[in-house]
Design a protein around this motif. Structure first.
Motif, PDB file in Angstrom:
ATOM      1  N   PHE A  53       0.843  -1.188   0.000  1.00 42.48           N
ATOM      2  CA  PHE A  53       0.000   0.000   0.000  1.00 42.48           C
ATOM      3  C   PHE A  53       0.886   1.250   0.000  1.00 42.48           C
ATOM      4  CE2 PHE A  53      -2.725  -3.227   1.825  1.00 42.48           C
ATOM      5  CZ  PHE A  53      -3.947  -2.967   1.214  1.00 42.48           C
ATOM      6  N   LEU A  54       0.624   2.165  -0.920  1.00 43.34           N
ATOM      7  CA  LEU A  54       1.296   3.463  -0.940  1.00 43.34           C
ATOM      8  C   LEU A  54       0.285   4.498  -0.484  1.00 43.34           C
ATOM      9  CD1 LEU A  54       3.209   3.287  -4.342  1.00 43.34           C
ATOM     10  CD2 LEU A  54       4.136   2.928  -2.065  1.00 43.34           C
ATOM     11  N   VAL A  55       0.627   5.236   0.551  1.00 46.56           N
ATOM     12  CA  VAL A  55      -0.308   6.203   1.131  1.00 46.56           C
ATOM     13  C   VAL A  55       0.340   7.583   1.131  1.00 46.56           C
ATOM     14  CG1 VAL A  55      -1.656   6.825   3.159  1.00 46.56           C
ATOM     15  CG2 VAL A  55      -1.275   4.412   2.601  1.00 46.56           C
ATOM     16  N   ASP A  61      -1.272  13.654  10.234  1.00 44.86           N
ATOM     17  CA  ASP A  61      -2.016  12.396  10.305  1.00 44.86           C
ATOM     18  C   ASP A  61      -1.143  11.229  10.749  1.00 44.86           C
ATOM     19  OD1 ASP A  61      -4.282  13.701   9.373  1.00 44.86           O
ATOM     20  OD2 ASP A  61      -3.740  13.365   7.281  1.00 44.86           O
ATOM     21  N   LYS A  62       0.094  11.513  11.054  1.00 49.51           N
ATOM     22  CA  LYS A  62       1.047  10.466  11.427  1.00 49.51           C
ATOM     23  C   LYS A  62       0.590   9.683  12.655  1.00 49.51           C
ATOM     24  CE  LYS A  62       5.785  10.068  13.159  1.00 49.51           C
ATOM     25  NZ  LYS A  62       6.965  10.825  13.611  1.00 49.51           N
ATOM     26  N   GLU A  63      -0.069  10.362  13.593  1.00 50.32           N
ATOM     27  CA  GLU A  63      -0.487   9.710  14.841  1.00 50.32           C
ATOM     28  C   GLU A  63      -1.522   8.606  14.595  1.00 50.32           C
ATOM     29  OE1 GLU A  63      -3.921  12.900  16.215  1.00 50.32           O
ATOM     30  OE2 GLU A  63      -1.848  13.195  16.891  1.00 50.32           O
ATOM     31  N   ARG A  77       8.489   5.133   6.109  1.00 52.60           N
ATOM     32  CA  ARG A  77       8.104   6.493   5.760  1.00 52.60           C
ATOM     33  C   ARG A  77       9.119   7.115   4.800  1.00 52.60           C
ATOM     34  NH1 ARG A  77       6.704   6.022  11.146  1.00 52.60           N
ATOM     35  NH2 ARG A  77       4.489   6.369  11.563  1.00 52.60           N
ATOM     36  N   ILE A  78       8.613   7.753   3.760  1.00 54.17           N
ATOM     37  CA  ILE A  78       9.446   8.485   2.807  1.00 54.17           C
ATOM     38  C   ILE A  78       9.028   9.952   2.900  1.00 54.17           C
ATOM     39  CG2 ILE A  78      10.150   8.742   0.403  1.00 54.17           C
ATOM     40  CD1 ILE A  78       9.197   5.845  -0.023  1.00 54.17           C
TER      41      ILE A  78
END
Length: 434
Positions: A53-55, A61-63, A77-78
């Motif tokens: 999955f690429l999001v 929204d990291k939390e 994470r990129i």
């Protein structure tokens, strides 16, 4: 998992003869002892996954991801930096709110709004910029102390006009690559205004000021950001004031350029006569080979041109300037550029330099005859109304020339041209840059 179940079952079977209370206590002890080991064993058994999955998500929204523990070792994470090009930031506003928002702003103000947002995304200090410009204070009238405004222009591929010739020459490919490489570490700070937040802020700002009768100017941008602590804390210290100062400088140049109405042929002839006469003694009478003019060579003849080009009343400075021009003219212009390369006198570097200096000097003083006159301001205010025709002919001619040039050269509307001219006069902008 099967072994774990069988093991627990065997323990339960061995305790069947115990009293019910004892069984409960014993089982609790067993669990405390073996559960960590069994859990560790289970966690080492990976599921077979054949999906990726690429999001694309905002940092705020990291939390959501962090709260799901099973994602902990499955997410890579990129980081993608926020936009650092203010032209691109403006395009985002256009995409969200429509290009018609431009009609509510004076030229350059919308870009400056974007610069405020981007200032929160940049590192405040840059060793590479200081390696290039080791004394930022010399540009304090045009740039902030951290040179962030300069960096923003470089990120968009521009070199600002207010940079000195020496610093332009020092800006080589190596320095440029070093500065551009800083983008990899910028736009990721928690203090940065995100893309989503930027749109929210712009919507708040636009809703507040777009319904007023006047076009949105820099005073509204400054007041909006400086009046709200939530934004002020994110913006580098002194940046807003420096942004307004640079804006004032830019619009002053636009107004001067638009009011400038000198005969270029006359300027060119003056410079050609000066260059030809510079090799002759005081008191001589000569005919210029370039213009055909008869010249009586006097100190007054030289001073008249040097007062404009050198912008100095000091006789020693003017003498040094004359010696420099004579040396360049004889050693480079005549002998090499015209002699070897066979250039026309108007294509030589010295002629172009003197033309640039002459025109720049005239432009610098072009507002002086008008700035203190109430008639000039009132005529600008009345432009486009029947009252405008009641002013003297020269004022009418100059104001018409000014307003039309601002529209033609810098994309002002008639309303915007009048507003920016009155801003320059009322705030005495020329005095700031004397």
């Amino acid at each position: 998992l099967e072994k774990r179940g069988a093991f627990l079952y065997s323990i339960q079977a061995s305790l069947r003869g115990c009293a019910w209370g004892e069984i409960g206590g014993a089982m609790d002890q067993v669990r405390l002892y073996i559960e960590p080991t069994l859990n560790n064993l289970v966690e080492q058994i990976e599921e077979r996954v054949n999906s990726l999955f690429l999001v694309l998500m905002n940092p705020e929204d990291k939390e959501v991801i962090d709260s799901i523990k099973s994602f902990g070792d499955r997410v890579q994470r990129i980081p993608i930096p926020y936009v650092l090009d203010y032209h691109t930031e403006v395009e985002i506003y256009y995409n969200k709110f429509g290009t018609e928002i431009d009609d509510k702003f004076l030229p350059g103000v919308l870009e400056n709004f974007a610069k405020v947002v981007i200032s929160t995304r940049l590192n405040e200090t840059s060793e590479n910029l200081l390696e290039w410009i080791n004394d930022p204070i010399k540009y304090i009238k045009f740039c902030d102390k951290n040179l962030l405004l300069l960096k923003m222009d470089i990120y968009t591929g521009q070199i600002p006009s207010w940079l000195s010739e020496d610093d332009r020459k020092k800006f080589n490919a190596k320095i440029r690559r070093k500065i551009i490489s800083e983008t990899e570490a910028e736009g990721q700070d928690e203090n940065s205004i995100s893309g989503r937040k930027s749109i929210e802020i712009f919507n708040e700002f636009y809703s507040k000021y777009s319904k007023n009768g006047t076009l949105i100017d820099m005073s509204k941008v400054h007041n909006f950001f400086s009046s709200q602590n939530g934004y002020t804390k994110k913006i580098p210290s002194g940046f807003l004031d420096s942004l307004v100062t640079l804006y004032d400088y830019n619009i002053l140049q636009e107004v001067k350029e638009s009011l400038y109405n000198y005969n270029k042929t006359e300027i060119s002839n003056s410079i050609l006569n000066y260059l030809f006469a510079i090799n002759f003694e005081i008191g001589s009478k000569v005919k210029c080979n370039y213009t055909g003019s008869e010249i009586e060579i006097t100190e007054e003849f030289f001073n008249k041109i040097e007062d404009i080009i050198s912008r100095s009343s000091d006789m020693k400075a003017k003498k040094q300037f004359r010696e420099y021009v004579q040396k360049e003219y004889t050693s480079k212009t005549l002998s090499y550029e015209m002699g070897v390369e066979e250039r026309d006198i108007k294509d030589t570097s010295l002629y172009k330099l003197l033309m640039e200096k002459y025109q720049y000097s005239l432009k610098e003083d072009v507002l002086s005859p008008f700035i203190e006159k109430d008639n000039f301001r009132n005529a600008i205010k009345d432009y486009g109304t029947p009252e405008f025709n009641s002013y003297e002919k020269k004022i009418i001619k100059d104001v018409k020339f000014l307003i039309r040039n601002l529209q033609k050269k810098y994309n002002y509307t008639e309303k915007g041209a009048k507003q920016v001219c009155i801003y320059v006069v009322d705030n005495k902008i020329p005095e700031k840059f004397k």
